[in-house]
Design a protein around this motif. Structure first.
Motif, mmCIF file in Angstrom:
data_model
loop_
_atom_site.group_PDB
_atom_site.id
_atom_site.type_symbol
_atom_site.label_atom_id
_atom_site.label_comp_id
_atom_site.label_asym_id
_atom_site.label_seq_id
_atom_site.Cartn_x
_atom_site.Cartn_y
_atom_site.Cartn_z
ATOM 1 N N ASP A 97 -11.479 24.664 -24.833
ATOM 2 C CA ASP A 97 -12.108 25.646 -25.722
ATOM 3 C C ASP A 97 -13.603 25.388 -25.841
ATOM 4 O OD1 ASP A 97 -11.581 23.300 -27.228
ATOM 5 O OD2 ASP A 97 -11.386 24.420 -29.096
ATOM 6 N N ALA A 109 -15.174 26.693 -22.640
ATOM 7 C CA ALA A 109 -15.237 28.163 -22.628
ATOM 8 C C ALA A 109 -16.366 28.664 -23.524
ATOM 9 C CB ALA A 109 -13.896 28.745 -23.068
ATOM 10 N N GLN A 110 -16.516 28.050 -24.693
ATOM 11 C CA GLN A 110 -17.574 28.462 -25.617
ATOM 12 C C GLN A 110 -18.957 28.132 -25.056
ATOM 13 O OE1 GLN A 110 -16.470 26.611 -29.328
ATOM 14 N NE2 GLN A 110 -14.572 27.778 -29.425
ATOM 15 N N ARG A 151 -19.715 27.880 -21.878
ATOM 16 C CA ARG A 151 -19.942 28.803 -20.759
ATOM 17 C C ARG A 151 -20.457 30.150 -21.283
ATOM 18 N NH1 ARG A 151 -18.494 28.722 -15.655
ATOM 19 N NH2 ARG A 151 -16.971 27.060 -15.961
ATOM 20 N N ARG A 152 -19.817 30.663 -22.331
ATOM 21 C CA ARG A 152 -20.250 31.944 -22.898
ATOM 22 C C ARG A 152 -21.667 31.833 -23.463
ATOM 23 N NH1 ARG A 152 -17.561 35.571 -27.719
ATOM 24 N NH2 ARG A 152 -19.188 37.153 -27.678
ATOM 25 N N ALA A 153 -21.929 30.746 -24.186
ATOM 26 C CA ALA A 153 -23.266 30.542 -24.755
ATOM 27 C C ALA A 153 -24.306 30.451 -23.643
ATOM 28 C CB ALA A 153 -23.287 29.293 -25.625
ATOM 29 N N ARG A 154 -23.971 29.778 -22.566
ATOM 30 C CA ARG A 154 -24.897 29.645 -21.418
ATOM 31 C C ARG A 154 -25.207 31.021 -20.826
ATOM 32 N NH1 ARG A 154 -28.264 29.676 -17.740
ATOM 33 N NH2 ARG A 154 -28.031 28.594 -15.788
ATOM 34 N N GLU A 155 -24.163 31.823 -20.653
ATOM 35 C CA GLU A 155 -24.350 33.160 -20.081
ATOM 36 C C GLU A 155 -25.209 34.043 -20.990
ATOM 37 O OE1 GLU A 155 -20.299 34.362 -19.478
ATOM 38 O OE2 GLU A 155 -20.057 33.049 -17.731
ATOM 39 N N GLU A 156 -25.009 33.924 -22.299
ATOM 40 C CA GLU A 156 -25.728 34.790 -23.236
ATOM 41 C C GLU A 156 -27.128 34.295 -23.571
ATOM 42 O OE1 GLU A 156 -23.287 35.536 -26.671
ATOM 43 O OE2 GLU A 156 -21.664 36.385 -25.446
ATOM 44 N N MET A 163 -20.855 25.148 -14.721
ATOM 45 C CA MET A 163 -21.475 26.211 -15.527
ATOM 46 C C MET A 163 -22.958 26.369 -15.209
ATOM 47 S SD MET A 163 -20.020 25.454 -19.310
ATOM 48 C CE MET A 163 -18.808 24.159 -19.323
#
Length: 190
Positions: free
Chosen positions: A36, A39-40, A42-47, A90
């Motif tokens: 988890d 995943a969080q 990865r999302r933060a990196r993308e955004e 990532m």
């Protein structure tokens, strides 16, 4: 050895590199083993687009990097590999904070945080330097010299604060000097 600096206000000015602008902090290293968390991040990196992540305790007992069993020091980089593999997958680089002290080579039992990061100097500086050498050599072998040269390394976390360092200033300066020397012996560009 004392460094002396001369400030010339009329001299050439160069901008201070803001290495912190592309770095996020993330609690403690053990969390990076969680799906988890990954995943969080990865999302933060993308955004958000940050490039590095820094956390406490890569050498803490809970990560299992160094233990003493039947009098012998045993190194294990399995958990560190899982953490670094996830970050690199990532496209995030580790900002390596070298700490806290593994109990196996700690000079005392003073800790910080709920997960008990040991904040004492090493009881054996040679054993500390051997840990740093083995870890850096391992990373270079696993990820390549060029990759590891792009990582940032920090010796300890805020040793100027009593809660994070129980040794003296001289103890920290020795830790810093010996750690930096060990890394530079492996590769001058680390």
């Amino acid at each position: 050895m004392v460094a002396h600096f001369r400030v010339d206000p009329a001299g050439e000015r160069t901008p201070l590199p803001h290495v912190w602008e592309h770095t996020v902090g993330s609690g403690r290293a053990l969390l990076a083993l969680r799906a988890d968390w990954q995943a969080q991040l990865r999302r933060a990196r993308e955004e958000l687009g940050f490039r590095r992540v820094r956390f406490h305790g890569i050498l803490s007992d809970e990560v299992g990097t160094l233990i003493r069993q039947h009098g012998a020091l045993l190194h294990s980089f399995h958990n560190v590999d899982v953490i670094c593999d996830a970050l690199l997958d990532m496209d995030v680089r580790p900002f390596v904070e070298l700490g806290f002290m593994p109990t196996a080579i700690a000079s005392g039992d003073r800790t910080v945080f709920r997960y008990r990061g040991n904040v004492t100097p090493p009881c054996d500086m040679d054993a500390w330097c051997a840990l740093i050498r083995r870890l850096a050599d391992h990373w270079i072998e696993r990820y390549g010299r060029a990759e590891v040269r792009g990582w940032f390394f920090e010796v300890w976390n805020e040793p100027n604060l009593d809660q994070f360092w129980s040794g003296t200033r001289s103890d920290y300066f020795q830790l810093y000097r010996d750690t930096a020397r060990t890394l530079k012996e492996i590769d001058a560009d680390l």
